[in-house]
Design a protein around this motif. Structure first.
Motif, PDB file in Angstrom:
ATOM      1  N   HIS A 270      14.419  -6.152  -1.109  1.00 48.42           N
ATOM      2  CA  HIS A 270      13.464  -7.253  -0.958  1.00 48.42           C
ATOM      3  C   HIS A 270      12.070  -6.756  -0.537  1.00 48.42           C
ATOM      4  N   PHE A 271      11.635  -5.687  -1.200  1.00 44.24           N
ATOM      5  CA  PHE A 271      10.300  -5.157  -0.916  1.00 44.24           C
ATOM      6  C   PHE A 271       9.208  -6.188  -1.176  1.00 44.24           C
ATOM      7  N   GLU A 272       9.397  -7.018  -2.199  1.00 49.54           N
ATOM      8  CA  GLU A 272       8.329  -7.916  -2.624  1.00 49.54           C
ATOM      9  C   GLU A 272       8.263  -9.211  -1.817  1.00 49.54           C
ATOM     10  N   ASP A 273       9.411  -9.716  -1.340  1.00 49.75           N
ATOM     11  CA  ASP A 273       9.379 -11.042  -0.717  1.00 49.75           C
ATOM     12  C   ASP A 273       9.729 -11.043   0.780  1.00 49.75           C
ATOM     13  N   SER A 274       9.961  -9.868   1.377  1.00 46.95           N
ATOM     14  CA  SER A 274      10.330  -9.804   2.787  1.00 46.95           C
ATOM     15  C   SER A 274       9.089  -9.622   3.663  1.00 46.95           C
ATOM     16  N   PHE A 275       8.927 -10.511   4.654  1.00 45.20           N
ATOM     17  CA  PHE A 275       7.820 -10.356   5.598  1.00 45.20           C
ATOM     18  C   PHE A 275       7.944  -9.036   6.350  1.00 45.20           C
ATOM     19  N   TYR A 276       9.171  -8.673   6.696  1.00 44.03           N
ATOM     20  CA  TYR A 276       9.418  -7.399   7.382  1.00 44.03           C
ATOM     21  C   TYR A 276       8.849  -6.239   6.569  1.00 44.03           C
ATOM     22  N   GLU A 277       9.139  -6.210   5.275  1.00 41.07           N
ATOM     23  CA  GLU A 277       8.658  -5.110   4.437  1.00 41.07           C
ATOM     24  C   GLU A 277       7.139  -5.143   4.290  1.00 41.07           C
ATOM     25  N   HIS A 278       6.566  -6.333   4.103  1.00 37.57           N
ATOM     26  CA  HIS A 278       5.107  -6.447   3.985  1.00 37.57           C
ATOM     27  C   HIS A 278       4.429  -5.949   5.262  1.00 37.57           C
ATOM     28  N   ARG A 279       4.940  -6.382   6.400  1.00 34.91           N
ATOM     29  CA  ARG A 279       4.333  -5.991   7.671  1.00 34.91           C
ATOM     30  C   ARG A 279       4.480  -4.491   7.918  1.00 34.91           C
ATOM     31  N   LYS A 280       5.639  -3.946   7.600  1.00 36.55           N
ATOM     32  CA  LYS A 280       5.886  -2.518   7.807  1.00 36.55           C
ATOM     33  C   LYS A 280       4.929  -1.669   6.960  1.00 36.55           C
ATOM     34  N   ARG A 281       4.740  -2.054   5.705  1.00 41.04           N
ATOM     35  CA  ARG A 281       3.823  -1.297   4.842  1.00 41.04           C
ATOM     36  C   ARG A 281       2.388  -1.414   5.345  1.00 41.04           C
ATOM     37  N   ALA A 282       2.000  -2.613   5.802  1.00 40.21           N
ATOM     38  CA  ALA A 282       0.635  -2.793   6.312  1.00 40.21           C
ATOM     39  C   ALA A 282       0.391  -1.912   7.536  1.00 40.21           C
ATOM     40  N   LEU A 283       1.380  -1.813   8.420  1.00 40.86           N
ATOM     41  CA  LEU A 283       1.245  -0.948   9.586  1.00 40.86           C
ATOM     42  C   LEU A 283       1.162   0.516   9.174  1.00 40.86           C
ATOM     43  N   CYS A 284       1.959   0.913   8.210  1.00 39.40           N
ATOM     44  CA  CYS A 284       1.912   2.300   7.733  1.00 39.40           C
ATOM     45  C   CYS A 284       0.520   2.651   7.214  1.00 39.40           C
ATOM     46  N   LEU A 285      -0.023   1.788   6.374  1.00 37.64           N
ATOM     47  CA  LEU A 285      -1.351   2.055   5.809  1.00 37.64           C
ATOM     48  C   LEU A 285      -2.431   2.045   6.892  1.00 37.64           C
ATOM     49  N   ALA A 286      -2.305   1.147   7.852  1.00 42.38           N
ATOM     50  CA  ALA A 286      -3.312   1.049   8.910  1.00 42.38           C
ATOM     51  C   ALA A 286      -3.311   2.276   9.805  1.00 42.38           C
ATOM     52  N   MET A 287      -2.187   2.958   9.909  1.00 38.46           N
ATOM     53  CA  MET A 287      -2.089   4.112  10.804  1.00 38.46           C
ATOM     54  C   MET A 287      -2.542   5.409  10.166  1.00 38.46           C
ATOM     55  N   LEU A 288      -2.794   5.411   8.862  1.00 37.59           N
ATOM     56  CA  LEU A 288      -3.294   6.631   8.227  1.00 37.59           C
ATOM     57  C   LEU A 288      -4.690   6.951   8.749  1.00 37.59           C
ATOM     58  N   PRO A 289      -4.995   8.227   8.975  1.00 33.65           N
ATOM     59  CA  PRO A 289      -6.230   8.593   9.672  1.00 33.65           C
ATOM     60  C   PRO A 289      -7.492   8.562   8.823  1.00 33.65           C
ATOM     61  N   ARG A 290      -7.372   8.358   7.519  1.00 35.62           N
ATOM     62  CA  ARG A 290      -8.584   8.250   6.698  1.00 35.62           C
ATOM     63  C   ARG A 290      -8.319   7.316   5.518  1.00 35.62           C
ATOM     64  N   PRO A 291      -9.365   6.808   4.911  1.00 42.62           N
ATOM     65  CA  PRO A 291      -9.183   5.770   3.886  1.00 42.62           C
ATOM     66  C   PRO A 291      -8.726   6.293   2.537  1.00 42.62           C
ATOM     67  N   HIS A 292      -8.926   7.595   2.278  1.00 43.16           N
ATOM     68  CA  HIS A 292      -8.644   8.085   0.921  1.00 43.16           C
ATOM     69  C   HIS A 292      -8.059   9.494   0.980  1.00 43.16           C
ATOM     70  N   PHE A 293      -7.150   9.766   0.024  1.00 40.17           N
ATOM     71  CA  PHE A 293      -6.498  11.071  -0.057  1.00 40.17           C
ATOM     72  C   PHE A 293      -6.611  11.608  -1.476  1.00 40.17           C
ATOM     73  N   SER A 294      -6.596  12.932  -1.581  1.00 40.86           N
ATOM     74  CA  SER A 294      -6.710  13.564  -2.902  1.00 40.86           C
ATOM     75  C   SER A 294      -5.381  13.561  -3.641  1.00 40.86           C
TER      76      SER A 294
END
Length: 441
Positions: A270-294
């Motif tokens: 349920h990657f697409e419709d689970s709030f848990y999955e949406h929130r977890k991915r958002a936290l993962c992206l927010a914790m990355l130390p820079r906006p772009h990677f090669s």
């Protein structure tokens, strides 16, 4: 479990009554084509004979190749012996084992791992790696593993059984677990539900000769205190039966399991419709130390939901998965993302060449053996660029049927990757760690 070989052994008659009526194991079903391989893991010399000597003899007589893997030399069997040092006992027991195996299967290959007797649990990674190397990555369904029952009550037996069970599950191999000390300390209610019986026929005589070859275990080393026979006649009676007993499990290969999973559902987690999955991915992206990677590498990408979000922050993304069906769904989702490459593969076995400034290890670490996790950590660290970052994210609750937990995966990365922790998040259900070679700007 606390017991001693000096304790009174459960009468053999009780066990014969308890296992009466159990299903019989047919070796022809394990090796239907008449060819293949049996790999028997023993924690100590004599385990292989006591628990699986008849199996070894019957298998060898059918022309099946046999490997006997002995984790320790059994040097701690007589800790108070006044006549044998541990080193001397180890040398004698190695000879006894070779003699016993030669009586059961003259062409068998014997492997001594020489891990410490009584200390297998502390050397689980070495045991995992050695067993996996002996079995080989090319093992097919014609390879069968046998090992001590993982609930036998002796720490070395339990560890050996757990290692074999993990490898069998990873490779989808049949596993035969043979109890040893269960017959001494247990009660009929302790017998595993999946226990099957292997009638020995003429192989029982060969097994008896092999048991007698383990002289240091079945006879006193000397008349002195501390040199008593380890295996009393009451204990040996449990292994002089006309049959052997095995807890049989036939795990399916992981790739087959995941293929079926994705065939039954296009989004099983349920990657697409689970709030848990949406929130977890958002936290993962927010914790990355820079906006772009090669260059980003994401093993275990599943149907590509997180891959699509990573693609928006990268010049190039390589994503892999064990399931062809999952990759087919990911390709549909990422059809317009020309800078994303999707390939079939598992880690650490199929680790790609090149270097990456972001490696994502999310929800895959607990599916590995201990030794494979060690290799995953090493490969991840080696493939990072000088300013590379590792994103770890795992579920924190137990996964039924798998030994590792998400917390164990994260702690292993922290302890052995040589990377610094630059961000972390923990809550009841999952945790996220971001590691890097140097502190993030």
């Amino acid at each position: 479990m606390s017991f001693s070989h000096l304790d009174d052994s459960v009468p053999e008659a009780r066990w014969l009554s308890a296992v009466e009526g159990r299903s019989h194991l047919d070796p022809a079903r394990l090796w239907p084509h008449g060819t293949g391989r049996l790999v028997v893991l023993a924690a100590h010399p004599d385990d292989e004979t006591l628990g699986a000597g008849g199996l070894i003899a019957l298998t060898a007589a059918r022309g099946i190749a046999v490997d006997v893997v002995v984790a320790t030399a059994g040097e701690a069997s007589h800790p108070d012996s006044p006549t044998f040092s541990a080193e001397q006992l180890a040398r004698v027991r190695r000879v006894e084992l070779r003699d016993a195996v030669a009586l059961l299967a003259p062409g068998a290959t014997v492997h001594f791992l020489d891990l410490p007797d009584g200390g297998l649990a502390r050397h689980r990674s070495e045991l995992d790696a050695a067993l996996a190397a002996i079995v080989g990555s090319a093992a097919k369904e014609s390879t069968v593993l046998a090992a001590p029952w993982r609930s036998d009550g002796h720490t070395d037996h339990d560890t050996a059984g757990q290692a074999a069970a993990a490898l069998a599950r990873t490779m989808g191999l049949p596993l035969l677990e043979y109890p040893i000390w269960l017959w001494h300390w247990g009660q009929p209610g302790d017998v595993p539900e999946n226990l099957v019986l292997l009638p020995l026929g003429d192989a029982a005589a060969a097994k008896k000769r092999a048991m007698d070859a383990h002289v240091t275990q079945v006879r006193p080393l000397s008349p002195e205190p501390g040199d008593e026979a380890l295996l009393s006649p009451a204990v040996l009676a449990h292994f002089e039966r006309s049959f052997e007993s095995f807890a049989l499990s036939t795990p399916r290969p992981p790739r087959e399991v995941f293929e079926d999973l994705y065939q039954s559902s296009s989004d099983p987690w349920h990657f697409e419709d689970s709030f848990y999955e949406h929130r977890k991915r958002a936290l993962c992206l927010a914790m990355l130390p820079r906006p772009h990677f090669s260059a980003v590498f994401e093993p275990g990408c599943s149907i590509g939901v997180f891959t699509r979000e990573l693609a928006g922050r990268a010049d190039a993304v390589l994503a892999t998965d064990i399931s062809d069906r999952a990759l087919e769904l990911a390709r549909q989702r990422l059809a317009s993302a020309g800078h994303v490459r999707l390939e079939q593969g598992t880690v650490p076995q199929d680790w790609p060449p090149g270097r990456y400034d972001l490696v994502v290890v999310s929800e895959i670490g607990y599916f590995l053996q201990h030794s494979a996790l060690e290799e995953l950590i090493e490969r991840t660290s080696e493939s990072l660029t000088d300013d590379g970052v590792v994103l770890l994210c795992h579920w924190r609750h137990p996964n039924e049927g798998w030994e590792l937990t998400g917390d164990q995966v994260h702690e292993a990365f922290r302890a052995r990757s040589g990377l610094q922790i630059i961000a972390e998040h923990r809550e009841q259900d999952f945790r996220i760690d971001v590691l890097a070679r140097t502190e993030a700007p």
